[in-house]
Motif scaffolding. Structure first.
Motif, PDB file in Angstrom:
ATOM      1  N   MET A   1       0.824  -1.202   0.000  1.00 39.80           N
ATOM      2  CA  MET A   1       0.000   0.000   0.000  1.00 39.80           C
ATOM      3  C   MET A   1       0.861   1.257   0.000  1.00 39.80           C
ATOM      4  N   ALA A   2       1.976   1.236   0.738  1.00 38.06           N
ATOM      5  CA  ALA A   2       2.844   2.413   0.795  1.00 38.06           C
ATOM      6  C   ALA A   2       3.390   2.754  -0.584  1.00 38.06           C
ATOM      7  N   LYS A   3       3.721   1.721  -1.377  1.00 39.51           N
ATOM      8  CA  LYS A   3       4.241   1.961  -2.713  1.00 39.51           C
ATOM      9  C   LYS A   3       3.218   2.686  -3.575  1.00 39.51           C
ATOM     10  N   VAL A   4       1.959   2.265  -3.460  1.00 38.79           N
ATOM     11  CA  VAL A   4       0.906   2.943  -4.199  1.00 38.79           C
ATOM     12  C   VAL A   4       0.840   4.403  -3.786  1.00 38.79           C
ATOM     13  N   LEU A   5       0.883   4.654  -2.483  1.00 44.61           N
ATOM     14  CA  LEU A   5       0.785   6.024  -1.993  1.00 44.61           C
ATOM     15  C   LEU A   5       1.957   6.866  -2.469  1.00 44.61           C
ATOM     16  N   ASP A   6       3.160   6.298  -2.460  1.00 43.09           N
ATOM     17  CA  ASP A   6       4.327   7.042  -2.908  1.00 43.09           C
ATOM     18  C   ASP A   6       4.157   7.482  -4.350  1.00 43.09           C
ATOM     19  N   SER A   7       3.634   6.613  -5.205  1.00 39.03           N
ATOM     20  CA  SER A   7       3.515   6.949  -6.615  1.00 39.03           C
ATOM     21  C   SER A   7       2.363   7.900  -6.880  1.00 39.03           C
ATOM     22  N   VAL A   8       1.344   7.880  -6.035  1.00 41.68           N
ATOM     23  CA  VAL A   8       0.232   8.807  -6.211  1.00 41.68           C
ATOM     24  C   VAL A   8       0.717  10.248  -6.143  1.00 41.68           C
ATOM     25  N   ASP A   9       1.725  10.508  -5.320  1.00 43.67           N
ATOM     26  CA  ASP A   9       2.190  11.874  -5.110  1.00 43.67           C
ATOM     27  C   ASP A   9       2.943  12.459  -6.311  1.00 43.67           C
ATOM     28  N   GLN A  10       3.213  11.651  -7.334  1.00 48.93           N
ATOM     29  CA  GLN A  10       4.089  12.100  -8.419  1.00 48.93           C
ATOM     30  C   GLN A  10       3.370  12.175  -9.764  1.00 48.93           C
ATOM     31  N   ARG A  11       2.051  12.307  -9.790  1.00 47.78           N
ATOM     32  CA  ARG A  11       1.318  12.127 -11.029  1.00 47.78           C
ATOM     33  C   ARG A  11       0.951  13.384 -11.782  1.00 47.78           C
ATOM     34  N   THR A  12       0.968  14.539 -11.136  1.00 51.10           N
ATOM     35  CA  THR A  12       0.414  15.718 -11.783  1.00 51.10           C
ATOM     36  C   THR A  12       1.180  16.116 -13.043  1.00 51.10           C
ATOM     37  N   LYS A  13       2.434  15.699 -13.174  1.00 49.35           N
ATOM     38  CA  LYS A  13       3.217  16.090 -14.344  1.00 49.35           C
ATOM     39  C   LYS A  13       2.661  15.528 -15.641  1.00 49.35           C
ATOM     40  N   LEU A  14       1.855  14.472 -15.570  1.00 47.48           N
ATOM     41  CA  LEU A  14       1.321  13.862 -16.782  1.00 47.48           C
ATOM     42  C   LEU A  14       0.130  14.620 -17.350  1.00 47.48           C
ATOM     43  N   VAL A  15      -0.581  15.350 -16.493  1.00 47.59           N
ATOM     44  CA  VAL A  15      -1.772  16.041 -16.959  1.00 47.59           C
ATOM     45  C   VAL A  15      -1.360  17.162 -17.902  1.00 47.59           C
ATOM     46  N   GLY A  16      -2.051  17.279 -19.029  1.00 48.68           N
ATOM     47  CA  GLY A  16      -1.700  18.246 -20.047  1.00 48.68           C
ATOM     48  C   GLY A  16      -0.894  17.635 -21.173  1.00 48.68           C
ATOM     49  N   GLU A  17      -0.488  16.373 -21.037  1.00 53.33           N
ATOM     50  CA  GLU A  17       0.262  15.676 -22.075  1.00 53.33           C
ATOM     51  C   GLU A  17      -0.589  14.600 -22.754  1.00 53.33           C
ATOM     52  N   ASN A  18      -1.914  14.705 -22.613  1.00 53.83           N
ATOM     53  CA  ASN A  18      -2.848  13.700 -23.127  1.00 53.83           C
ATOM     54  C   ASN A  18      -2.542  12.322 -22.555  1.00 53.83           C
ATOM     55  N   ARG A  19      -2.039  12.310 -21.329  1.00 52.82           N
ATOM     56  CA  ARG A  19      -1.741  11.076 -20.633  1.00 52.82           C
ATOM     57  C   ARG A  19      -2.458  11.067 -19.294  1.00 52.82           C
ATOM     58  N   LEU A  20      -2.614   9.893 -18.751  1.00 51.17           N
ATOM     59  CA  LEU A  20      -3.203   9.766 -17.424  1.00 51.17           C
ATOM     60  C   LEU A  20      -2.641   8.531 -16.764  1.00 51.17           C
ATOM     61  N   GLU A  21      -2.859   8.430 -15.471  1.00 49.13           N
ATOM     62  CA  GLU A  21      -2.558   7.201 -14.762  1.00 49.13           C
ATOM     63  C   GLU A  21      -3.805   6.761 -14.015  1.00 49.13           C
ATOM     64  N   LEU A  22      -4.063   5.477 -14.094  1.00 47.04           N
ATOM     65  CA  LEU A  22      -5.249   4.892 -13.499  1.00 47.04           C
ATOM     66  C   LEU A  22      -4.878   4.069 -12.272  1.00 47.04           C
ATOM     67  N   LEU A  23      -5.637   4.247 -11.209  1.00 53.37           N
ATOM     68  CA  LEU A  23      -5.514   3.395 -10.042  1.00 53.37           C
ATOM     69  C   LEU A  23      -6.476   2.228 -10.225  1.00 53.37           C
ATOM     70  N   LEU A  24      -5.932   1.028 -10.295  1.00 51.64           N
ATOM     71  CA  LEU A  24      -6.735  -0.171 -10.525  1.00 51.64           C
ATOM     72  C   LEU A  24      -7.130  -0.794  -9.191  1.00 51.64           C
ATOM     73  N   PHE A  25      -8.363  -1.261  -9.129  1.00 50.36           N
ATOM     74  CA  PHE A  25      -8.843  -1.912  -7.908  1.00 50.36           C
ATOM     75  C   PHE A  25      -9.948  -2.886  -8.273  1.00 50.36           C
ATOM     76  N   ARG A  26     -10.317  -3.687  -7.311  1.00 54.35           N
ATOM     77  CA  ARG A  26     -11.384  -4.666  -7.513  1.00 54.35           C
ATOM     78  C   ARG A  26     -12.497  -4.422  -6.491  1.00 54.35           C
ATOM     79  N   ILE A  27     -13.715  -4.690  -6.927  1.00 53.03           N
ATOM     80  CA  ILE A  27     -14.822  -4.717  -5.980  1.00 53.03           C
ATOM     81  C   ILE A  27     -15.443  -6.110  -5.950  1.00 53.03           C
ATOM     82  N   ASN A  28     -14.935  -6.971  -6.839  1.00 58.98           N
ATOM     83  CA  ASN A  28     -15.266  -8.394  -6.777  1.00 58.98           C
ATOM     84  C   ASN A  28     -14.059  -9.164  -7.283  1.00 58.98           C
TER      85      ASN A  28
END
Length: 313
Positions: A1-28
């Protein structure tokens, strides 16, 4: 979980480059779901929740995170499945949408994937109008191609939180009401809920809404008018665009418009649920005329009136 949190903090640089990052999860156990990482503030194990008597049935309770009370929505229940059981295995994704913070109770949080908006496709039409998806995509996991369903969080929230479209007293400029009649506005947004909110605010004022569900459709519409010899400025009063959309995001759409001399003076408003401060910087970078965060009917009408004052004075 910590690894996910660390990477969440570094994502804003992609916005504006027609790129995104998706957080994947399951509900089933079988399906992968996702939301845009840029709207994620934190991912934590589901804490103990306090019940809220009389709350919406999809609200599991309230979590206290470092002294802040956050409503927690059972995402599985909210999109039409049975509620999540076995809460000791559940996680909470804390998000910020439309200037509000809420948690979503989910199952296993997988990882983050980096993609282009060109890899993101609208849900199939056979899914019907009442599905809870804004888009789908495919990713490879251990050599196996899997479909990922991207949740229409705005629709989920609109069914839980009442969004009032009533205008505040004094917002409507009576001197401009006549100027609104018959004007057309093009809106580009992948959320049918967001498009409906705009229509329900502006159509009663006499404005005709033309709508598309992604930036590429908007660009092709504008290019077609230009190819037909039409003036974009004569066709529409303005473009109101979301930031995040399949195939082409609102930032790239704006840059494409500004680079085409046939329509580079089109008035463009960015209407998004993303972080306000960041978007204000992006508005300046790509050349939007105005930024408003969802969903604020008063500001929406103010944008229209501001534009009308510019062209009728």
């Amino acid at each position: 979980m910590a690894k996910v949190l660390d990477s969440v903090d570094q994502r804003t640089k992609l916005v504006g480059e027609n790129r995104l990052e998706l957080l994947l999860f399951r509900i089933n156990a079988t399906q992968l779901f996702a939301i845009n990482v840029f709207k994620v503030k934190e991912v934590v194990k589901l804490p103990q929740l306090s019940a809220v008597p009389g709350s919406h049935p999809h609200i599991s309770g309230v979590a206290n995170i470092r002294g802040t009370s956050i409503p927690v929505i059972d995402l599985r229940s909210a999109i039409g499945y049975k509620p999540i059981t076995g809460e000791h295995d559940a996680n909470m994704i804390i998000t910020e949408y439309n200037r509000s913070v809420q948690g979503f109770k989910v199952g296993k949080v997988e990882h983050i994937v980096n993609m282009t908006w060109g890899d993101i496709l609208p849900p199939p039409k056979t899914a019907g109008r009442h599905n809870y998806l804004t888009a789908i995509t495919r990713i490879e996991i251990d050599g196996v191609s899997q479909i990922v369903s991207i949740i229409d969080v705005e629709k989920v929230l609109a069914e839980i939180i009442h969004y009032d479209i009533t205008l505040s007293e004094g917002v409507l400029d009576e001197d401009l009401v006549g100027e609104m009649q018959g004007r057309k506005i093009l809106i580009a947004d992948d959320s049918s809920t967001a498009r409906r909110q705009i229509k329900e605010t502006l159509e009663p004022l006499g404005i005709e809404i033309l709508e598309v569900s992604d930036g590429l459709q908007a660009l092709r519409t504008l290019q077609r008018w230009c190819d037909e010899g039409k003036s974009v400025q004569d066709e529409i009063l303005m473009l109101i665009t979301d930031a995040e959309m399949p195939e082409m995001d609102g930032y790239k759409l704006t840059r494409e418009i500004r680079s085409d001399k046939r329509m580079n003076d089109l008035y463009i408003t960015l209407n998004t649920s993303l972080s306000g401060n960041f978007n204000k910087a992006m508005v300046e970078k790509v050349g939007c005329d105005r930024f408003i965060s969802k969903f604020q009917p008063d500001l929406l009408v103010d944008v229209v009136q501001q534009r009308l004052r510019e062209i009728v004075r």
